[in-house]
Motif scaffolding. Sequence first.
Motif, short mmCIF file in Angstrom:
data_model
loop_
_atom_site.label_atom_id
_atom_site.label_comp_id
_atom_site.label_asym_id
_atom_site.label_seq_id
_atom_site.Cartn_x
_atom_site.Cartn_y
_atom_site.Cartn_z
N ALA B 110 -7.15 -0.96 -4.74
CA ALA B 110 -7.46 0.08 -5.73
C ALA B 110 -7.73 -0.56 -7.08
O ALA B 110 -8.70 -0.21 -7.77
CB ALA B 110 -6.31 1.07 -5.82
N ALA B 111 -6.87 -1.52 -7.46
CA ALA B 111 -7.03 -2.16 -8.77
C ALA B 111 -8.35 -2.93 -8.83
O ALA B 111 -8.97 -3.04 -9.88
CB ALA B 111 -5.86 -3.09 -9.03
N LEU B 115 -11.81 0.82 -3.45
CA LEU B 115 -11.55 2.09 -2.77
C LEU B 115 -12.41 3.20 -3.36
O LEU B 115 -12.76 3.18 -4.54
CB LEU B 115 -10.08 2.48 -2.92
CG LEU B 115 -9.05 1.55 -2.32
CD1 LEU B 115 -7.65 2.14 -2.50
CD2 LEU B 115 -9.33 1.30 -0.84
N ALA B 116 -12.73 4.20 -2.51
CA ALA B 116 -13.35 5.42 -3.00
C ALA B 116 -12.29 6.20 -3.78
O ALA B 116 -11.12 6.20 -3.40
CB ALA B 116 -13.87 6.24 -1.83
N VAL B 132 4.31 8.44 -8.65
CA VAL B 132 4.08 7.64 -7.45
C VAL B 132 2.58 7.52 -7.17
O VAL B 132 2.08 6.45 -6.82
CB VAL B 132 4.80 8.29 -6.24
CG1 VAL B 132 4.51 7.51 -4.96
CG2 VAL B 132 6.28 8.36 -6.48
N LEU B 133 1.88 8.62 -7.39
CA LEU B 133 0.43 8.64 -7.18
C LEU B 133 -0.25 7.65 -8.14
O LEU B 133 -1.10 6.85 -7.74
CB LEU B 133 -0.11 10.06 -7.40
CG LEU B 133 -1.59 10.29 -7.12
CD1 LEU B 133 -1.91 10.05 -5.66
CD2 LEU B 133 -1.98 11.71 -7.52
N ALA B 134 0.15 7.70 -9.42
CA ALA B 134 -0.46 6.84 -10.42
C ALA B 134 -0.17 5.37 -10.15
O ALA B 134 -1.02 4.50 -10.39
CB ALA B 134 0.02 7.24 -11.81
N ALA B 135 1.03 5.09 -9.62
CA ALA B 135 1.41 3.69 -9.41
C ALA B 135 0.50 3.01 -8.38
O ALA B 135 0.36 1.79 -8.38
CB ALA B 135 2.86 3.62 -8.95
N GLY B 136 -0.12 3.81 -7.51
CA GLY B 136 -0.98 3.21 -6.48
C GLY B 136 -2.32 2.75 -7.01
O GLY B 136 -2.97 1.90 -6.41
N GLY B 137 -2.74 3.32 -8.12
CA GLY B 137 -4.06 2.97 -8.65
C GLY B 137 -5.11 3.97 -8.20
O GLY B 137 -4.83 4.83 -7.36
#
Lengths: 300, 379
Positions: B110-111, B115-116, B132-137
Amino acid sequence: MKPSRRHRLGGLALASPPLILVAVFVGFPILVALAYSLGQVGGLNSTIGTIATEQSTVDAWYKVTFGAYRTVFADPRFQRDLVVTVLVTLATTVIVVVLAWGIALYVRLSDSWVAKILSALAVVPMFIPVVIASWAILTFYAADGFLRSIAAHVGIEAPIWGYTITAVVIGLVWTNLPFATLMVVSGVQGVPDALIEAARDAGASIPRTVVSIIAPMALVPTVIAGTFTAIGTLGAFTVPYFTGPNAPKMLGVDLADYFQSFNLPQSSVVMAIVIFIVASGFGGVYVWANYRSAASSGRV
Amino acid sequence: MRPTTVVAAACLAPLALTLAACSSGTSGGAATAGGTSITVAASDDTNIQDLFQKVLIPDFEKKYPGTSVKLVFDLHGTNDQANYAKLAAATAQNRAPAMDVTASSVPKAAAAGLLATDTSKVTNLATVDQKVLAAGGPGAVPYRASSVLLAYNPAKVSNPPKTLVELLAWIKANPGRFTYNSPKTGGSGGAFVTTVLDSNVPAADRDTMTTGYDKALEKDWDPGWATLAGLNPYVFQKGVYPNGNNQTLQLLSSGQIDMAPVWSDQFISGKAAGTIPATMMAQQITDPSFTGGASYLGVTKASKNQDLAWKFIDFVLQPEEQAKVADKIAGYPAIALDKLPAATQAKFAGADTQNLRPGYNSDHATDINNLWDQNVPGK
């Protein structure tokens, strides 16, 4: 075409598939990795170059930098682990050669069934996967392992060898002994009975016979067994990974750590090249031994 | 034809075949031609393999007849780095990558923009924790979570430590009875290391290091490294840190140690399977708590079949499937716990499944692996 020349070309054609295979799938990647360690992150190295961190790079194809080598050699962890790896290699090689010679001489000089069983048993580790053997060794010498349990029954406090360099050496001897034994036993068996009997008739003691007759004639297989053990030990991963301590580590484990866990593939490649250079030192001895054996039998 | 030529040709033939096989292999990749089949790439232990292969994928194919989902599984993630490189290379060349949905190295991908990012296609995202959502990128969708707990043997430890300070005091008071696995080999040891480091990191710096990468801030870790190195004489065998979460659990189960940080899901399913004695207990500590985190799914940007891929992710987040994740691998659900059946909710009584203290950004986590190796063992 002269017959001799045709023979030579035919020989080359016969040897060429393995040669091409080695050149394409081994030689070429080594060159690419060597270029990467010298700072080339373009072309075939561009993918790893974008993922890796803390690289020393150059901006043109004709330039090189030894930055990655300086970084690795300045790392006290690497210095420590290089010394440990070389010491473990030397210790393992000496122990393996001594044990293999012990078995070989016993088999040669004694005709008992014990000797035959011993020489068969020595080869067994060859048929047991290294991962399983490493686990077995770790649990055998663990704090609650077999060795300490037996010792505790007779009132002795046995040392804990699990997760120590001692366990690594034990494991490496275990994995390398079968091949060395096969080599040395066949070398010692190859000494003709007539020579040994002649020496004994002339009044030589058994140690004297071993030193003056058997040892010189079995020198080449011994050197081959020793160099194979040394080269195999130098790059060992499974045994030190499972049975060894967190520090110091052997370089094989470091290679994997730097590549996978620390995302420092350039340092990893530099270490691989260092291992290669040390191993080619042992390889030189092997080539010399092979040349000597070929020369003595008149092949070169 | 002379004999030598025949021999040479015979010898060259297999090589030519080998080369031909190689070249046809590289142009392959995922079968993404139709709109009805996707490939999911995942890596982890066998429990995750079973989760995909025996639960999520059959359920999805049953719900949407005519679709087919292929699983490419990399046991223990040994090839994560190589698979990630392949994904990066395929995206750079705009070719179809070998997977449409990935469950490995997702925050990293993601970073890196692999990813789409059209997560609005996932309708079940509404009750997922925003942090939690934001932490994934961008583009990473959490689908299960777990946290690290302090497991202990109640036969030996009657009054387990409740805070980090108490835990450190316990370790020193009971030499040889505690250990954690090296952070590079597993997240349970990594969470212990992170938690010790965090006790000296200012909150503002920690937030920066959770979402981004700033190497200068790593100096905040120095007191933590000193604390960890100071524990060497008091841990198992005066400084043995096993390789991997499982080795720690084995040391605990066989009674060689009395306390260790463990993953919640491995601990719960290990007790259910009998590999961990049923008498063992686990609890969370506070101030700071052990870290936890989500596992993510993502749709690869270069995938040619993104619609079905998003559909799969949305399906995994449905309450029925989330309940199965909880039952099968004892994973915390990614969606709010009150959406799940009461029986599933009861399983996580006492564990705050939505409020997870996140770990560091993946680059910082890599640095933790490296610095731990440099600063702790053998010092």
